[in-house]
Design an enzyme around this catalytic site. Sequence first.
Site, PDB file in Angstrom:
ATOM      1  N   SER A  61       0.787  -1.231   0.000  1.00 53.98           N
ATOM      2  CA  SER A  61       0.000   0.000   0.000  1.00 53.98           C
ATOM      3  C   SER A  61       0.827   1.293   0.000  1.00 53.98           C
ATOM      4  O   SER A  61       1.519   1.570  -0.955  1.00 53.98           O
ATOM      5  CB  SER A  61      -0.916  -0.078   1.220  1.00 53.98           C
ATOM      6  OG  SER A  61      -1.903   0.862   1.125  1.00 53.98           O
ATOM      7  N   ASP A 284      -1.965   1.137  -3.475  1.00 54.48           N
ATOM      8  CA  ASP A 284      -2.876   0.083  -3.927  1.00 54.48           C
ATOM      9  C   ASP A 284      -4.298   0.619  -4.106  1.00 54.48           C
ATOM     10  O   ASP A 284      -5.254  -0.154  -4.208  1.00 54.48           O
ATOM     11  CB  ASP A 284      -2.853  -1.128  -2.980  1.00 54.48           C
ATOM     12  CG  ASP A 284      -3.308  -0.798  -1.570  1.00 54.48           C
ATOM     13  OD1 ASP A 284      -3.331   0.387  -1.217  1.00 54.48           O
ATOM     14  OD2 ASP A 284      -3.658  -1.725  -0.816  1.00 54.48           O
ATOM     15  N   ASP A 286      -6.516   2.113  -2.228  1.00 54.70           N
ATOM     16  CA  ASP A 286      -7.646   1.962  -1.305  1.00 54.70           C
ATOM     17  C   ASP A 286      -7.849   3.216  -0.464  1.00 54.70           C
ATOM     18  O   ASP A 286      -8.697   3.243   0.419  1.00 54.70           O
ATOM     19  CB  ASP A 286      -7.533   0.700  -0.426  1.00 54.70           C
ATOM     20  CG  ASP A 286      -6.282   0.645   0.423  1.00 54.70           C
ATOM     21  OD1 ASP A 286      -5.479   1.596   0.377  1.00 54.70           O
ATOM     22  OD2 ASP A 286      -6.114  -0.359   1.142  1.00 54.70           O
ATOM     23  N   ALA A 382      -8.718   9.800   8.717  1.00 55.20           N
ATOM     24  CA  ALA A 382      -8.290  11.085   8.157  1.00 55.20           C
ATOM     25  C   ALA A 382      -7.382  10.879   6.947  1.00 55.20           C
ATOM     26  O   ALA A 382      -7.380  11.689   6.014  1.00 55.20           O
ATOM     27  CB  ALA A 382      -7.575  11.890   9.236  1.00 55.20           C
ATOM     28  N   ALA A 511       1.994   2.970  18.234  1.00 57.63           N
ATOM     29  CA  ALA A 511       2.865   2.175  17.367  1.00 57.63           C
ATOM     30  C   ALA A 511       2.135   1.918  16.054  1.00 57.63           C
ATOM     31  O   ALA A 511       0.962   1.530  16.063  1.00 57.63           O
ATOM     32  CB  ALA A 511       3.195   0.856  18.049  1.00 57.63           C
ATOM     33  N   GLY A 513       1.014  -0.110  12.805  1.00 60.85           N
ATOM     34  CA  GLY A 513       0.836  -1.531  12.540  1.00 60.85           C
ATOM     35  C   GLY A 513       1.267  -1.893  11.134  1.00 60.85           C
ATOM     36  O   GLY A 513       1.082  -3.022  10.681  1.00 60.85           O
ATOM     37  N   THR A 514       1.836  -0.929  10.410  1.00 60.88           N
ATOM     38  CA  THR A 514       2.256  -1.227   9.035  1.00 60.88           C
ATOM     39  C   THR A 514       3.712  -0.848   8.782  1.00 60.88           C
ATOM     40  O   THR A 514       4.272  -1.212   7.752  1.00 60.88           O
ATOM     41  CB  THR A 514       1.402  -0.459   8.008  1.00 60.88           C
ATOM     42  OG1 THR A 514       1.542   0.941   8.264  1.00 60.88           O
ATOM     43  CG2 THR A 514      -0.062  -0.849   8.082  1.00 60.88           C
TER      44      THR A 514
HETATM   45  C1  G16 Z   1      -3.483   0.517   6.458  1.00 67.01           C
HETATM   46  C2  G16 Z   1      -4.812   0.344   7.150  1.00 67.01           C
HETATM   47  C3  G16 Z   1      -5.365   1.684   7.549  1.00 67.01           C
HETATM   48  C4  G16 Z   1      -4.339   2.423   8.424  1.00 67.01           C
HETATM   49  C5  G16 Z   1      -2.981   2.476   7.733  1.00 67.01           C
HETATM   50  C6  G16 Z   1      -1.893   2.995   8.645  1.00 67.01           C
HETATM   51  O1  G16 Z   1      -3.672   1.285   5.317  1.00 67.01           O
HETATM   52  O2  G16 Z   1      -5.695  -0.321   6.281  1.00 67.01           O
HETATM   53  O3  G16 Z   1      -6.564   1.485   8.225  1.00 67.01           O
HETATM   54  O4  G16 Z   1      -4.765   3.718   8.682  1.00 67.01           O
HETATM   55  O5  G16 Z   1      -2.589   1.174   7.336  1.00 67.01           O
HETATM   56  O6  G16 Z   1      -1.835   2.156   9.776  1.00 67.01           O
HETATM   57  P1  G16 Z   1      -0.722   2.281  10.870  1.00 67.01           P
HETATM   58  O7  G16 Z   1      -0.822   3.671  11.409  1.00 67.01           O
HETATM   59  O8  G16 Z   1      -1.056   1.240  11.885  1.00 67.01           O
HETATM   60  O9  G16 Z   1       0.594   2.069  10.186  1.00 67.01           O
HETATM   61  P2  G16 Z   1      -2.924   0.973   3.955  1.00 67.01           P
HETATM   62  O10 G16 Z   1      -3.566   1.897   2.981  1.00 67.01           O
HETATM   63  O11 G16 Z   1      -1.465   1.266   4.184  1.00 67.01           O
HETATM   64  O12 G16 Z   1      -3.182  -0.481   3.704  1.00 67.01           O
END
Ligand code: G16
Length: 542
Positions: A61, A284, A286, A382, A511, A513-514
């Site tokens: 993404s 991606d 979304d 947001a 933290a 998650g990505t």
């Molecule tokens: C994903 C999730 C979103 C989230 C984003 C950032 O988005 O689908 O809901 O807002 O990660 O998450 P975090 O702050 O935990 O890193 P995407 O578009 O990267 O798949």
Amino acid sequence: MSLQELYNKHCSQGNKYSYGTSGFRMHNSVLDTVMFSTGIVVVLRSLYLKSQYVGVMITASHNPPQDNGVKIVEPHGEMLVQDWEPIATQLANAAATSFQEFESTLHSIAKKLDIDLATDERANVVVARDSRESGPRLLAALKAGISVFSNTNVVDFGLLTTPQLHFLTHILNSEEPGSAVDESQYYSYFLSKWDQLAELYHLESLPFHLTIDCANGVGAEKAQRLIQLAKPLLQKSLSTTNGQTDKPELLNESCGADFVKTNQFFPANCTPEPGQLYCSFDGDADRVVFYYCDSSAEKKFHLLDGDKIAILLAKLLAKLLQDAQLTAALSVGVVQTAYANGSSTKYIQETLQIPVSCTKTGVKHLHHEAVSKYDIGIYFEANGHGTAVFSPKFHSLVEESLATTQEKSESQIKALKSLQLFSQLINQTVGDAISDMLAVIAALCIMKLTPEQWDSWYQDLPNRLTKAIVPDRSVFVSTNAERQLVSPEGLQAKIDAIVAQYPQGRSFVRASGTEDAVRIYAEADTTENAVELSSRVAELLK
Ligand code: G16
């Protein structure tokens, strides 16, 4: 090949994996093991769901080009149910330990799920990937995991946006078995809904040109295809930029939704003109955020992010409900996260008088809240990730009302038809940059709004979103929809003490998650204060 041979070919030991905000996501070089184990998990999921198609999207993404990842999609397009996330994590970590650990974990998971590993039941899997260079290699590892089972059917759509994969997974499970399903159904479905709305409102032209920044990702080819297939009304008002999918190193580089939202500035290759509208997809497609420049000499940048999109849709849908005389029968609510600007929440609650829920980050959390609480649940982060979901009660009431039109006014019938069309134009499976973009264009045309008018409903509090690299982000544990930290001990009290010094101040740390980082959000009455608050909180993390 035997299980051991496949394992030896695709797995390596030593890494630790966790199914995060949106699946597994890391540097591509450490992902083969997790792709192999995910191939097995999706087969187990399909078998568990009596051979329904389960989707797998290979993407990272908004992350940089060298990252990649995998998202698992449920048969009707939702994200993987949360009680299967630990299963995916457990198998990946077992694979990263040793073959013996992997084999015994696989057997114990299958036993718990009551699945016979030697079954000849068919598992159906549907896969797609974004434009990253590592995609084909990781797809091969995923397919190797799937091939551990004897009777599998893999539909490989090649390159798709994540929401397209969600949509087509749903279609595959809804059509008669064996029916041909292809990507063109995605475009024809959403374009036909947009055309019907345009006809209902006698739209002859769009009041602005919309330039789509495609983040040099998979959304470029897809947006261009949509434009090619659209009728002239839409076709002549849309164009794309940052469409260099053939240069994977340019993905999300100085462009895309995350860049624009974080930097609050125009992406590369965008020459803004007053009166025109711009939007950015992520890698991606979304997520989508919109923006424009004003007519001042410096052509100042103005962001129309997920909060503004949620409000646009909430305002329109609430008005249509009123015109359809369904306000008393159907509930409307907006779902946000802690990243929502304080002014937006206040505007929705106080001016629109619409309830707002706040959940943890991750569309899976927002989606669940929207579906379980409201008949029309509009959820947006947001950062531009979101959609609006409509309950079965909504569909049956609107359908019933449309079936008995004789005692209804023309405006009531028009509102009912509009509600029905919006519930189809907005992708029901997941946040979708293309479908959200079409819904926003339709809403602006119907409400006869310029970008400036849309933006003028409320003023965002100045804010900053930054990230910090820390040795171990797992020690940052949050509560209260991620607005407060419970660990490291004492840090929240220090943040609170700083926040109290700024009028309208608000700040939180969580933290990601990505990404391997901790995110810091801060807002306050002035830009100077928001920046200062953000850097003082960042100092605390050092
Ligand atoms: C994903 C999730 C979103 C989230 C984003 C950032 O988005 O689908 O809901 O807002 O990660 O998450 P975090 O702050 O935990 O890193 P995407 O578009 O990267 O798949």
